[in-house]
Design an enzyme around this catalytic site. Structure first.
Site, short mmCIF file in Angstrom:
data_model
loop_
_atom_site.label_atom_id
_atom_site.label_comp_id
_atom_site.label_asym_id
_atom_site.label_seq_id
_atom_site.Cartn_x
_atom_site.Cartn_y
_atom_site.Cartn_z
N ASP A 1 -35.21 -49.21 46.82
CA ASP A 1 -36.42 -50.02 46.85
C ASP A 1 -37.51 -49.11 47.46
O ASP A 1 -37.28 -48.50 48.50
CB ASP A 1 -36.16 -51.24 47.74
N ASP B 1 -29.83 -50.43 46.54
CA ASP B 1 -30.67 -50.56 47.74
C ASP B 1 -29.90 -50.52 49.07
O ASP B 1 -30.08 -51.39 49.94
CB ASP B 1 -31.49 -51.87 47.66
N CYS C 1 -31.57 -58.35 44.74
CA CYS C 1 -31.58 -57.22 43.80
C CYS C 1 -30.26 -57.03 43.06
O CYS C 1 -30.26 -56.66 41.89
CB CYS C 1 -32.02 -55.95 44.52
N HIS D 1 -47.96 -53.43 49.27
CA HIS D 1 -47.30 -53.88 48.04
C HIS D 1 -47.48 -55.38 47.85
O HIS D 1 -47.57 -56.13 48.83
CB HIS D 1 -45.80 -53.54 48.12
N HIS E 1 -41.35 -53.69 53.95
CA HIS E 1 -40.04 -53.03 53.95
C HIS E 1 -40.05 -51.90 52.93
O HIS E 1 -40.82 -51.90 51.98
CB HIS E 1 -38.94 -54.05 53.59
N LYS F 1 -37.49 -48.07 42.55
CA LYS F 1 -38.09 -49.24 41.88
C LYS F 1 -39.03 -49.96 42.83
O LYS F 1 -38.87 -49.92 44.04
CB LYS F 1 -37.00 -50.19 41.38
#
Ligand code: VGL
Ligand code: ZN
Length: 213
Positions: A55, A17, A160, A61, A90, A115
């Site tokens: 990401d 990321d 992450c 989301h 984001h 992901k």
């Protein structure tokens, strides 16, 4: 005599990321996040097998605080898979903020894994989504190439990167996290807690200079 572990054909580098929204002034800024780029680029030029993750969320989301009236980032909601922490919007798929840092040598990647693209399921780890059972396919990808060791860099060390490292161990990979190649959000001591957790689970912490000596 030192073995140059990086040159081992059984090791992969995973860059997690390294995207604009996690850089200073980004939507979910990690302090000094851009400081990882030179170290990561060094890894990208030396490792034989390279995975980059991105990401990559749809609008609205499940992890976006803006979706829940009265909720703020760092609040939590209950989801079908347990507690989900909320974040500012984001890394919306296709947005500027979801793009890689402009200096990252993306062309060196063998595979780019996106992901978090399921609207109702977040994914911190590069191996499993946050329900801890839906696989991203990365373990299969690595095993198909006989890669049993991963070196991890990127952002954020306490989200992450942490979950990628822990899941890597759960799946029986040998896992290293490269000190200079990660930075954390460090919310209420989360960074030192993360290092401790990784250590307890057998994740090895390594300095960049040790890698390329
Ligand atoms: C991340 C929070 C939300 C990360 C991604 O890349 O560490 N953190 N989404
Ligand atoms: Zn996210």
């Amino acid at each position: 005599m030192e073995t140059n572990i990086v040159s081992l054909s059984s090791s992969a580098f995973i860059g997690v990321d390294i995207q604009r929204d996690f850089m200073p002034k980004g939507a979910l800024a990690v302090q000094d996040g851009d400081a990882v780029v030179p170290s990561v680029n060094k890894c990208l030029s030396r490792f034989r097998h390279i995975v980059l993750t991105q990401d990559w969320h749809p609008p609205e989301h499940i992890s976006f605080a803006s979706r829940y009236p009265g909720k703020n980032p760092q609040d939590t909601v209950r989801s079908a898979y347990g507690e989900q922490v909320l974040w500012p919007d984001h890394c919306v798929a296709g947005s500027e903020g979801a793009a890689f840092h402009p200096d990252l040598e993306v062309d060196r990647a063998d595979i780019i894994l996106r992901k978090g693209h399921n609207r109702s399921l977040d994914s911190y780890s590069a191996f499993f989504e946050n329900d801890h059972s839906t696989r991203t396919g990365l373990a299969g990808y690595l095993r198909d190439r006989f890669l049993d060791t991963v070196f991890i860099g990127g952002l954020a060390a306490d989200v992450c990167v942490l979950h990628t490292a822990l899941d890597g161990r759960r799946l029986d990979f040998t896992v290293y996290v490269i000190e200079e190649a990660v930075r954390g959000l460090d919310i209420d001591g989360s960074l030192s807690r993360s290092w401790k957790q990784m250590e307890q689970r057998g994740v090895r912490r390594i300095a960049l200079e040790k890698l390329f000596s």
